[in-house]
Design a protein around this motif. Sequence first.
Motif, mmCIF file in Angstrom:
data_model
loop_
_atom_site.group_PDB
_atom_site.id
_atom_site.type_symbol
_atom_site.label_atom_id
_atom_site.label_comp_id
_atom_site.label_asym_id
_atom_site.label_seq_id
_atom_site.Cartn_x
_atom_site.Cartn_y
_atom_site.Cartn_z
ATOM 1 N N ASP A 186 31.145 45.315 37.294
ATOM 2 C CA ASP A 186 32.005 44.279 36.716
ATOM 3 C C ASP A 186 33.182 43.952 37.628
ATOM 4 O O ASP A 186 33.537 42.780 37.794
ATOM 5 N N GLU A 187 33.779 44.989 38.214
ATOM 6 C CA GLU A 187 34.893 44.772 39.146
ATOM 7 C C GLU A 187 34.409 43.980 40.364
ATOM 8 O O GLU A 187 35.052 43.025 40.799
ATOM 9 N N PHE A 188 33.250 44.350 40.895
ATOM 10 C CA PHE A 188 32.685 43.688 42.066
ATOM 11 C C PHE A 188 32.397 42.214 41.770
ATOM 12 O O PHE A 188 32.770 41.327 42.535
ATOM 13 N N VAL A 189 31.768 41.950 40.639
ATOM 14 C CA VAL A 189 31.460 40.563 40.254
ATOM 15 C C VAL A 189 32.756 39.767 40.086
ATOM 16 O O VAL A 189 32.860 38.619 40.535
ATOM 17 N N GLY A 190 33.751 40.363 39.470
ATOM 18 C CA GLY A 190 35.046 39.696 39.295
ATOM 19 C C GLY A 190 35.689 39.330 40.612
ATOM 20 O O GLY A 190 36.224 38.222 40.772
ATOM 21 N N GLU A 191 35.635 40.242 41.567
ATOM 22 C CA GLU A 191 36.222 39.969 42.887
ATOM 23 C C GLU A 191 35.432 38.888 43.635
ATOM 24 O O GLU A 191 36.013 38.065 44.343
ATOM 25 N N ILE A 192 34.116 38.889 43.469
ATOM 26 C CA ILE A 192 33.306 37.830 44.083
ATOM 27 C C ILE A 192 33.710 36.472 43.497
ATOM 28 O O ILE A 192 33.859 35.487 44.230
ATOM 29 N N CYS A 193 33.912 36.430 42.192
ATOM 30 C CA CYS A 193 34.344 35.181 41.551
ATOM 31 C C CYS A 193 35.692 34.722 42.097
ATOM 32 O O CYS A 193 35.898 33.523 42.342
ATOM 33 N N ASP A 194 36.598 35.664 42.309
ATOM 34 C CA ASP A 194 37.908 35.314 42.875
ATOM 35 C C ASP A 194 37.775 34.705 44.267
ATOM 36 O O ASP A 194 38.418 33.708 44.586
ATOM 37 N N VAL A 195 36.936 35.298 45.105
ATOM 38 C CA VAL A 195 36.792 34.783 46.471
ATOM 39 C C VAL A 195 36.076 33.429 46.459
ATOM 40 O O VAL A 195 36.438 32.526 47.223
ATOM 41 N N VAL A 196 35.097 33.255 45.585
ATOM 42 C CA VAL A 196 34.400 31.966 45.483
ATOM 43 C C VAL A 196 35.391 30.875 45.061
ATOM 44 O O VAL A 196 35.424 29.791 45.646
ATOM 45 N N TYR A 197 36.212 31.173 44.063
ATOM 46 C CA TYR A 197 37.220 30.204 43.610
ATOM 47 C C TYR A 197 38.148 29.805 44.757
ATOM 48 O O TYR A 197 38.377 28.616 45.015
ATOM 49 N N HIS A 198 38.682 30.801 45.456
ATOM 50 C CA HIS A 198 39.630 30.496 46.534
ATOM 51 C C HIS A 198 38.947 29.784 47.704
ATOM 52 O O HIS A 198 39.559 28.932 48.358
ATOM 53 N N LEU A 199 37.686 30.103 47.970
ATOM 54 C CA LEU A 199 36.934 29.358 48.990
ATOM 55 C C LEU A 199 36.751 27.903 48.559
ATOM 56 O O LEU A 199 36.845 26.997 49.392
ATOM 57 N N MET A 200 36.506 27.689 47.289
ATOM 58 C CA MET A 200 36.368 26.320 46.787
ATOM 59 C C MET A 200 37.678 25.546 46.963
ATOM 60 O O MET A 200 37.662 24.373 47.335
#
Length: 109
Positions: A58-72
């Motif tokens: 869950d932590e890993f998925v959350g961090e991936i979502c954060d990086v995807v958002y900031h990349l967007m």
Amino acid sequence: MDKGVLDELYSVIKDRKENPMEGSYTNYLFDKGIDKILKKVGEESTEVIIAAKNKNKDEFVGEICDVVYHLMVLIVEKNIELNDIAEELYKRSKKIGNKKAERKPVEKI
């Protein structure tokens, strides 16, 4: 995964840039500029790396979502369309299976 989720996220971020909303974190990033956006991409990328070493999915998925958002946010800031990325990925998919060693080097003139 539903591709529509990424399209929707991109649309919301692009809309925030074109139609700022007071109190929006996305607008905060755009207002601070490219250096702040790049700093957040770097920070979030590091957090993905750290989370990948842990065993908490869950932590890993959350961090991936954060990086995807900031990349967007970065993609919108640089006026890149998602279609540009999709086209490049499509071109690269045509190279799958080609080993670098098998490719002929380009002759220098």
